[in-house]
Design an enzyme around this catalytic site. Structure first.
Site, PDB file in Angstrom:
ATOM      1  N   ASN A  75       0.794  -1.225   0.000  1.00  0.00           N
ATOM      2  CA  ASN A  75       0.000   0.000   0.000  1.00  0.00           C
ATOM      3  C   ASN A  75       0.826   1.275   0.000  1.00  0.00           C
ATOM      4  O   ASN A  75       0.289   2.367   0.179  1.00  0.00           O
ATOM      5  CB  ASN A  75      -0.961  -0.004   1.191  1.00  0.00           C
ATOM      6  CG  ASN A  75      -1.809  -1.250   1.224  1.00  0.00           C
ATOM      7  OD1 ASN A  75      -1.618  -2.102   2.085  1.00  0.00           O
ATOM      8  ND2 ASN A  75      -2.715  -1.398   0.276  1.00  0.00           N
ATOM      9  N   ILE A  83       1.048   6.833  -0.456  1.00  0.00           N
ATOM     10  CA  ILE A  83       0.340   5.893   0.414  1.00  0.00           C
ATOM     11  C   ILE A  83      -1.102   5.727  -0.048  1.00  0.00           C
ATOM     12  O   ILE A  83      -1.781   6.710  -0.332  1.00  0.00           O
ATOM     13  CB  ILE A  83       0.335   6.412   1.870  1.00  0.00           C
ATOM     14  CG1 ILE A  83       1.752   6.666   2.348  1.00  0.00           C
ATOM     15  CG2 ILE A  83      -0.408   5.455   2.797  1.00  0.00           C
ATOM     16  CD1 ILE A  83       1.839   7.546   3.588  1.00  0.00           C
ATOM     17  N   CYS A  84      -1.566   4.491  -0.075  1.00  0.00           N
ATOM     18  CA  CYS A  84      -2.969   4.200  -0.349  1.00  0.00           C
ATOM     19  C   CYS A  84      -3.622   3.857   0.992  1.00  0.00           C
ATOM     20  O   CYS A  84      -3.455   2.755   1.511  1.00  0.00           O
ATOM     21  CB  CYS A  84      -3.094   3.037  -1.333  1.00  0.00           C
ATOM     22  SG  CYS A  84      -4.795   2.670  -1.769  1.00  0.00           S
ATOM     23  N   LEU A  85      -4.318   4.830   1.564  1.00  0.00           N
ATOM     24  CA  LEU A  85      -4.987   4.650   2.851  1.00  0.00           C
ATOM     25  C   LEU A  85      -6.248   5.504   2.834  1.00  0.00           C
ATOM     26  O   LEU A  85      -6.167   6.721   2.607  1.00  0.00           O
ATOM     27  CB  LEU A  85      -4.059   5.066   4.006  1.00  0.00           C
ATOM     28  CG  LEU A  85      -4.599   4.916   5.419  1.00  0.00           C
ATOM     29  CD1 LEU A  85      -4.879   3.455   5.754  1.00  0.00           C
ATOM     30  CD2 LEU A  85      -3.625   5.506   6.432  1.00  0.00           C
ATOM     31  N   LYS A  89      -7.801   9.970   2.176  1.00  0.00           N
ATOM     32  CA  LYS A  89      -8.566  10.343   0.980  1.00  0.00           C
ATOM     33  C   LYS A  89     -10.017  10.569   1.365  1.00  0.00           C
ATOM     34  O   LYS A  89     -10.340  11.497   2.080  1.00  0.00           O
ATOM     35  CB  LYS A  89      -8.409   9.261  -0.088  1.00  0.00           C
ATOM     36  CG  LYS A  89      -6.966   9.131  -0.584  1.00  0.00           C
ATOM     37  CD  LYS A  89      -6.836   8.056  -1.642  1.00  0.00           C
ATOM     38  CE  LYS A  89      -5.415   7.978  -2.136  1.00  0.00           C
ATOM     39  NZ  LYS A  89      -4.569   7.027  -1.464  1.00  0.00           N
TER      40      LYS A  89
END
Length: 191
Positions: A75, A83-85, A89
């Site tokens: 992630n 960062i994919c969190l 978002k």
């Protein structure tokens, strides 16, 4: 709000004060965060530095956060540190704090979401070859975040590529991406 505070206190005990935020150049919109790798993860013993940009619209909009310390995680981009969190978002709430963000990132290190990856190569390795993923993530934690354990066999393969003129980081990325297969990594570099 009271419940959130209780949860935060509990999380901070779990994290054992292993998070830190400080100003950069006395500017409240630019911060440096640090989190320790959680126990029982390949990141254990590592210290990970984060860049935190706080927008003028904070706390109504999330801060922009990225890893400055290179890390091998599904992630988190191994290239940019993006960062994919969800809480950074569309799941952000004004009640959240920078502490919440850092604790959530620490939790992400404990529980990757490979089906919603930021780094597809790492996510594929995580799902298809978990043992190699674990060793690779530990190796990166040692190389970039100061975690204690090193892997001489990985270091030897990196050295072989460095000896023929390949940049150390580029060698590490190629080897990591090809499950430490020296021949495939070398082909990818020179093709």
């Amino acid at each position: 709000m009271m419940m959130l505070n209780k949860v935060m206190m509990k999380q901070s005990k779990v994290a054992k004060c292993a998070i830190k935020v400080e100003l950069v150049n006395d500017n409240y919109t630019e911060l440096k965060g640090e989190i320790s790798g959680p126990p029982d993860t390949p990141y254990e013993g590592g210290n990970f530095v984060l860049e935190i940009k706080v927008p003028e619209t904070y706390p109504f909009n999330p801060p922009k956060v990225k890893f400055m310390t290179k890390i091998w995680h599904p992630n988190i981009s191994s290239v940019t540190g993006a960062i994919c969190l969800d809480i950074l978002k569309d799941q952000w709430a004004a009640a959240m704090t920078l502490r919440t963000v850092l604790l959530s990132l620490q939790a992400l290190l404990s529980a990757a979401e490979p089906d919603d990856p930021q780094d597809a190569v790492v996510a594929r390795q995580f799902k298809e070859n978990p043992d190699i993923f674990w060793l690779t993530a530990k190796h990166w934690s040692h190389a970039y975040a100061g975690a204690p354990k090193s892997y001489p066999e990985f270091d030897a393969k990196i050295k072989r590529l460095v000896d023929i003129g390949v940049d150390e980081h580029r060698a590490r990325v190629a080897l990591s991406s090809y499950n430490w297969d020296l021949e495939k990594a070398t082909e990818s570099i020179f093709s």
